[in-house]
Every structure is written in structure tokens, then in C-alpha cells.
Design a protein around this motif. Sequence first.
Motif, mmCIF file in Angstrom:
data_model
loop_
_atom_site.group_PDB
_atom_site.id
_atom_site.type_symbol
_atom_site.label_atom_id
_atom_site.label_comp_id
_atom_site.label_asym_id
_atom_site.label_seq_id
_atom_site.Cartn_x
_atom_site.Cartn_y
_atom_site.Cartn_z
ATOM 1 N N THR A 70 0.832 -1.204 0.000
ATOM 2 C CA THR A 70 0.000 0.000 0.000
ATOM 3 C C THR A 70 0.864 1.251 0.000
ATOM 4 O O THR A 70 0.610 2.194 -0.757
ATOM 5 N N ASN A 71 1.910 1.257 0.823
ATOM 6 C CA ASN A 71 2.830 2.400 0.832
ATOM 7 C C ASN A 71 3.474 2.597 -0.534
ATOM 8 O O ASN A 71 3.602 3.724 -1.021
ATOM 9 N N ALA A 72 3.896 1.501 -1.143
ATOM 10 C CA ALA A 72 4.559 1.593 -2.444
ATOM 11 C C ALA A 72 3.590 2.104 -3.512
ATOM 12 O O ALA A 72 3.946 2.956 -4.325
ATOM 13 N N GLY A 104 9.080 5.414 -6.918
ATOM 14 C CA GLY A 104 8.593 6.707 -6.448
ATOM 15 C C GLY A 104 9.743 7.652 -6.154
ATOM 16 O O GLY A 104 10.878 7.438 -6.589
ATOM 17 N N GLU A 105 9.449 8.684 -5.387
ATOM 18 C CA GLU A 105 10.461 9.693 -5.066
ATOM 19 C C GLU A 105 11.458 9.229 -4.013
ATOM 20 O O GLU A 105 12.472 9.881 -3.792
ATOM 21 N N GLY A 106 11.176 8.138 -3.343
ATOM 22 C CA GLY A 106 12.065 7.663 -2.297
ATOM 23 C C GLY A 106 11.779 8.345 -0.972
ATOM 24 O O GLY A 106 10.825 9.111 -0.847
ATOM 25 N N PRO A 154 16.983 4.484 -7.259
ATOM 26 C CA PRO A 154 15.908 5.465 -7.102
ATOM 27 C C PRO A 154 14.690 4.832 -6.441
ATOM 28 O O PRO A 154 14.542 3.615 -6.427
ATOM 29 N N GLY A 155 13.821 5.662 -5.902
ATOM 30 C CA GLY A 155 12.644 5.148 -5.222
ATOM 31 C C GLY A 155 13.010 4.663 -3.834
ATOM 32 O O GLY A 155 14.023 5.054 -3.258
#
Length: 189
Positions: A70-72, A104-106, A154-155
Motif C-alpha cells: 500500500t505504501n509503495a 517513487g520519489e524515495g 531510485p525510489g
Amino acid sequence: LTFNMLAWSRSGALELEMIQVGPIVQEAIDLLETQCRHRKVKVILEGEGDLPPVPVDSSALHQAIMNLLTNAIEAVPSKTGLIKVTLSTDEHCQWLSCSVADNGEGVDPSRKSEIFQPFTSTKGQRGTGLGLAVTRKIALDHGGTLELDSASGPGATFLLRLPMARDGDPGDTDTPRAASSPRTEQEFD
């Protein structure tokens, strides 16, 4: 929210059973399929075949995987979001690893020390701040770990590690020695 609150406050013993982790991860992915399809996010599962069973509480592990996924899903961009879930064991088959990596943006380096703290969220009103805290608690209750792997590119990549065996796990086959049966010196070597 309710499941995370219950998991956070639960202090009972885990109900361990020897199970395959792959089907639990696949079920979590399937449950989130609608959300992924709506945001046009792709989830790839690698390495679920031929892994040995692991002593886990299946409902607790299911919740941990759901939290990570869910977070990802929420972290990746719509239409180009990619989440890669990788299941593996170490070379000595002592640890099972479940890696959840996203594009994502990490995680902001200034927040890395607080992301596992309860009630800490970057999602504003949408987040409870319990997902990663509960997931780490579940990992620790199993004798494992949950870490942010910041060196993976990244991410963000979260690495959940669980022991393949535990003292008293359901896979133990040793039987207690009879009280009248003496030990020999060779048995202690």
C-alpha cells in the motif's frame, strides 16, 4: 486503519505455522489489483517458486505485506508506477527476504530515522503513520527485521527479513528425551 491499530496494540503470542510465503504475497497483490489498475501501477512478483516454508503467523505476515505494498502504491507516480516484489533466501537458507521496491520519489534522507516511528506520516490526513511501525513490529515479533535499503537506487526499497527456523517452530521434529534415558558423551559433541 483498524487492522493496524489492532496489530499495534496486540501483545499476544504469534500463531506460527510452516507456510509458503509466495501465496501470501500473491494474495496481497491480488487484493490491491483494483487500486493498482485505477492508478495504472504495475506490480511484478519475482522468486516465489520453490521457496521452503517459513514459520510465520500468516495473518500478521499478510498485514505486513499489505502495508508495504500500500505504501509503495501510494508512493509511485500514476501511469508509470512500478513496484517489484522479490522473494529470496540467503545462500545458507537461514533467512527469507521479501524486498518491496518502487520507482517513487524515495524517502527524504532527513526522514529516514523517523519513518518507523508510530503515528509519523508524510501523507497528511490520508495516513495514520502506523503502516511501517506495525510492519516493523511484526518483523521483530517473528525474530526478523524491516529496513529501508537506501543504496538500492531510485525510489524506496523496504527489505523484510524473516528467519527460516525458530526454536519451537512448528517444523521442529526433535522429541523430548525420556527422563530415564541417560546421555552419552558422544551426544554432547
